[in-house]
Design a protein around this motif. Structure first.
Motif, PDB file in Angstrom:
ATOM      1  N   ASP A 285    -133.512  60.637  78.772  1.00  0.00           N
ATOM      2  CA  ASP A 285    -133.243  60.416  79.795  1.00  0.00           C
ATOM      3  C   ASP A 285    -131.962  59.832  80.131  1.00  0.00           C
ATOM      4  O   ASP A 285    -131.973  59.733  81.152  1.00  0.00           O
ATOM      5  N   ALA A 286    -131.009  59.966  79.437  1.00  0.00           N
ATOM      6  CA  ALA A 286    -129.643  59.763  79.751  1.00  0.00           C
ATOM      7  C   ALA A 286    -128.993  60.740  80.885  1.00  0.00           C
ATOM      8  O   ALA A 286    -129.048  61.811  80.838  1.00  0.00           O
ATOM      9  N   ASP A 287    -128.639  60.017  82.413  1.00  0.00           N
ATOM     10  CA  ASP A 287    -127.739  60.513  83.163  1.00  0.00           C
ATOM     11  C   ASP A 287    -126.868  61.830  82.610  1.00  0.00           C
ATOM     12  O   ASP A 287    -126.714  62.601  82.800  1.00  0.00           O
ATOM     13  N   VAL A 288    -126.010  60.886  81.531  1.00  0.00           N
ATOM     14  CA  VAL A 288    -124.975  61.022  80.895  1.00  0.00           C
ATOM     15  C   VAL A 288    -124.809  61.447  79.224  1.00  0.00           C
ATOM     16  O   VAL A 288    -125.551  60.281  78.944  1.00  0.00           O
ATOM     17  N   ARG A 289    -125.429  62.736  79.137  1.00  0.00           N
ATOM     18  CA  ARG A 289    -126.436  62.622  77.844  1.00  0.00           C
ATOM     19  C   ARG A 289    -125.557  63.519  76.982  1.00  0.00           C
ATOM     20  O   ARG A 289    -124.632  64.100  76.976  1.00  0.00           O
ATOM     21  N   ALA A 290    -125.226  62.949  75.507  1.00  0.00           N
ATOM     22  CA  ALA A 290    -124.765  63.903  74.651  1.00  0.00           C
ATOM     23  C   ALA A 290    -125.695  64.908  73.606  1.00  0.00           C
ATOM     24  O   ALA A 290    -126.457  63.970  72.920  1.00  0.00           O
ATOM     25  N   ASN A 291    -125.097  66.054  74.101  1.00  0.00           N
ATOM     26  CA  ASN A 291    -126.285  67.163  73.523  1.00  0.00           C
ATOM     27  C   ASN A 291    -125.435  67.003  71.733  1.00  0.00           C
ATOM     28  O   ASN A 291    -126.796  67.411  71.150  1.00  0.00           O
ATOM     29  N   ARG A 292    -124.506  66.683  71.783  1.00  0.00           N
ATOM     30  CA  ARG A 292    -123.909  67.175  69.906  1.00  0.00           C
ATOM     31  C   ARG A 292    -122.234  66.410  70.131  1.00  0.00           C
ATOM     32  O   ARG A 292    -121.573  66.867  70.835  1.00  0.00           O
ATOM     33  N   ILE A 293    -121.976  65.404  68.849  1.00  0.00           N
ATOM     34  CA  ILE A 293    -121.297  65.431  68.407  1.00  0.00           C
ATOM     35  C   ILE A 293    -120.722  65.298  67.430  1.00  0.00           C
ATOM     36  O   ILE A 293    -121.532  65.169  66.214  1.00  0.00           O
ATOM     37  N   VAL A 294    -119.781  66.251  67.490  1.00  0.00           N
ATOM     38  CA  VAL A 294    -118.821  66.844  66.301  1.00  0.00           C
ATOM     39  C   VAL A 294    -117.792  65.790  65.432  1.00  0.00           C
ATOM     40  O   VAL A 294    -117.483  65.420  66.455  1.00  0.00           O
ATOM     41  N   LEU A 295    -118.321  65.261  64.642  1.00  0.00           N
ATOM     42  CA  LEU A 295    -117.073  64.267  64.233  1.00  0.00           C
ATOM     43  C   LEU A 295    -116.225  64.615  63.014  1.00  0.00           C
ATOM     44  O   LEU A 295    -116.178  65.220  62.506  1.00  0.00           O
ATOM     45  N   ARG A 296    -114.914  64.542  63.331  1.00  0.00           N
ATOM     46  CA  ARG A 296    -113.609  64.866  62.639  1.00  0.00           C
ATOM     47  C   ARG A 296    -112.931  63.692  62.302  1.00  0.00           C
ATOM     48  O   ARG A 296    -112.859  62.596  63.114  1.00  0.00           O
ATOM     49  N   PRO A 297    -111.719  63.905  61.036  1.00  0.00           N
ATOM     50  CA  PRO A 297    -111.226  62.877  61.144  1.00  0.00           C
ATOM     51  C   PRO A 297    -110.038  61.748  62.064  1.00  0.00           C
ATOM     52  O   PRO A 297    -109.990  60.960  62.395  1.00  0.00           O
ATOM     53  N   ASP A 298    -109.814  62.839  62.731  1.00  0.00           N
ATOM     54  CA  ASP A 298    -108.551  62.913  63.331  1.00  0.00           C
ATOM     55  C   ASP A 298    -109.216  63.033  64.832  1.00  0.00           C
ATOM     56  O   ASP A 298    -109.000  62.991  66.155  1.00  0.00           O
ATOM     57  N   LEU A 299    -110.040  63.328  64.935  1.00  0.00           N
ATOM     58  CA  LEU A 299    -110.797  63.757  66.380  1.00  0.00           C
ATOM     59  C   LEU A 299    -112.127  63.357  66.610  1.00  0.00           C
ATOM     60  O   LEU A 299    -112.472  63.780  66.006  1.00  0.00           O
ATOM     61  N   SER A 300    -113.020  63.885  67.869  1.00  0.00           N
ATOM     62  CA  SER A 300    -113.856  64.222  67.918  1.00  0.00           C
ATOM     63  C   SER A 300    -113.966  65.330  69.216  1.00  0.00           C
ATOM     64  O   SER A 300    -113.762  65.808  70.653  1.00  0.00           O
TER      65      SER A 300
END
Length: 487
Positions: A259-274
């Protein structure tokens, strides 16, 4: 070089009710500390915890202060020393009162869109991310470091140029009712709470009480303003109640909650960035974040919520976030040259609490190590945790194991409880102070290692970071800076 003075003599006298003695130089800034004062700064001689700022007025004027703000009762002490603004007042600190009045005058004259940020964890990083993003879209003024208390907020307001388009203010607290007067000064158009965690819990009866204290930030919202709240936090309903009781015109939520208005559908985590695939008020947005860590990725959703609330450009904000780098003490990375190889230093030394240490351990787990490299956590005491302090420290053994941390060094009596809860294979060295750990850690490091340093401010874990940089920093500039900062 500032072409337009920050304050004119007439404006200062009108704001403070004071009287100028002597002709001031052009006022281009504001300061309360002669160690960092710049020529043209207006020096406020406030009373510190151990020293009275009036003791430093001659030094401030000698260093080129535009003028010094002093109590009317002390003005005669500085006759002939340089320009002073004598301010009236019957309180214990009339100069601090005058600085507040200057801050209020700065808020009254600006047409900038103002954002206020608080939260148990991540408020400084989020403030810096907002500064970075908004600065690409117009003149932006923001708090320096963590200037978020009873003197930091009015000083930041006093420094705000009238022509600013955006203002970003960090607001902190240790006790209930501390945010109320600060948010009333800032009068934000948008107020953001990052999250609620057991920080300063010794001063509160529960997490709900911390949520109530953080929720005070919404009381200062301008009529029709926007409240931005973390939808994933268990205390969301409590924060929502505070927002609904305020003058907010609407509430925007962020997180992974459906229900979040600003929603993360997918987060890809890498060693130096996302990489974050998100939906912002129904608009698909994919962006890269130059600072690694899941907690930073989550707070970036709050940043995007604020950008939307301000009516700023989401596409430009997305591009700006790719260049975001962590500030010193909050995830800054340094390459260490060790013998015939390299190691990675992650500086998280600014502060610590259970939630932020767990986040830092997860980030450390994502860093690639060399063939014989290890993940090493160097942890100092977490303070202000009350009666549960020992338990909070011992419980860090679980995320240490879950994140595959190979070796742990600890500083302080409380972290000793964690050290004793670890398996023998995971124990490095436990010491009473951070200073005692540096030599042992230096002797232990080898090529391929990744080492993360974190602890509460007063434990001085930054000394370990400076010692490692002074010995091993690959960048000569970093090495020289560390050598000059070393005690």
């Amino acid at each position: 070089m500032i072409d337009t003075p920050l304050w004119t003599p007439d404006a200062l006298e009108a704001a403070t009710g004071g009287r100028l003695h002597g002709a001031p130089r052009a006022i281009t800034g504001a300061s309360i500390d002669t160690r960092t004062l710049q020529p043209g700064d207006l020096f406020f001689a406030i009373a510190g915890e151990t020293r009275d700022g009036h003791d430093f007025v001659p030094a401030a004027l000698a260093r080129g202060a535009g003028a010094a703000v002093v109590a009317q009762a002390r003005a005669a002490d500085f006759a002939g020393t340089g320009p002073v603004l004598a301010v009236p007042g019957a309180s214990d600190d009339p100069v601090l009162d005058a600085m507040r009045r200057v801050g209020l005058a700065a808020r009254a004259r600006t047409g900038a869109a103002i954002v206020a940020v608080t939260g148990s964890v991540g408020k400084t990083g989020t403030k810096e991310a907002l500064r970075h993003v908004l600065a690409a879209q117009g003149p932006t003024h923001a708090s320096v470091a963590s200037y978020n208390n009873h003197w930091g907020v009015p000083l930041t307001l006093a420094r705000m140029p009238a022509a600013s388009r955006f203002g970003v203010f960090e607001i902190g607290m240790n006790h209930a009712a501390e945010i109320l007067p600060l948010t009333a000064m800032v009068r934000p158009d948008v107020a953001l709470v990052t999250t609620i965690e057991p920080v300063h819990i010794e001063h509160f009866r529960s997490l709900s009480a911390i949520a109530d204290a953080k929720g005070e930030i919404f009381s200062g919202l301008k009529p029709g303003g926007v409240a931005v709240i973390n939808r994933d936090n268990p205390n969301y309903p409590r924060l929502l109640a505070h927002a609904q009781a305020s003058r907010a015109g609407r509430v925007i939520t962020f997180g992974e909650h459906p229900d979040a208005d600003v929603r993360a559908n997918r987060i890809v985590l890498r060693p130096d960035l996302s990489v974050i695939d998100a939906s912002v008020m129904g608009i698909p947005v994919t962006y890269q974040l130059g600072t690694p860590g899941r907690h930073v990725a989550m707070n970036s959703l709050g940043v995007m919520a604020v950008v939307h609330a301000l009516g700023a450009d989401l596409a430009r904000a997305s591009l700006s976030l790719a260049a975001l780098k962590p500030p010193v003490g909050r995830g800054e990375r340094t390459v260490l040259a060790i013998r015939d190889g390299e190691a990675c230093l992650v500086d998280e030394s600014y502060n610590a609490n259970p939630a932020s240490i767990r986040a830092a351990l997860a980030t450390l787990a994502g860093i690639e190590t060399g063939p014989r490299g290890r993940r090493i956590a160097v942890l100092g005491d977490m303070l202000e945790l009350g009666e549960a302090a020992e338990r909070h420290h011992r419980e860090l053994a679980e995320p240490i194991a879950a994140n595959g941390i190979d070796l742990v060094f600890t500083a302080g009596a409380l972290m000793r409880h964690l050290f004793e809860a670890l398996p023998l294979s995971c124990r490095g060295v436990s010491a009473a102070t951070a200073a005692e750990l540096a030599d042992s850690l230096i002797a232990t490091l080898r090529p391929g290692d990744a080492v993360m340093v974190k602890g509460s401010n007063s434990i001085r874990m930054g000394r370990i970071v400076e010692a490692l940089k002074a010995r091993y920093a690959n960048d000569p500039t970093q090495r020289e800076a560390a050598l000059s900062a070393a005690p």
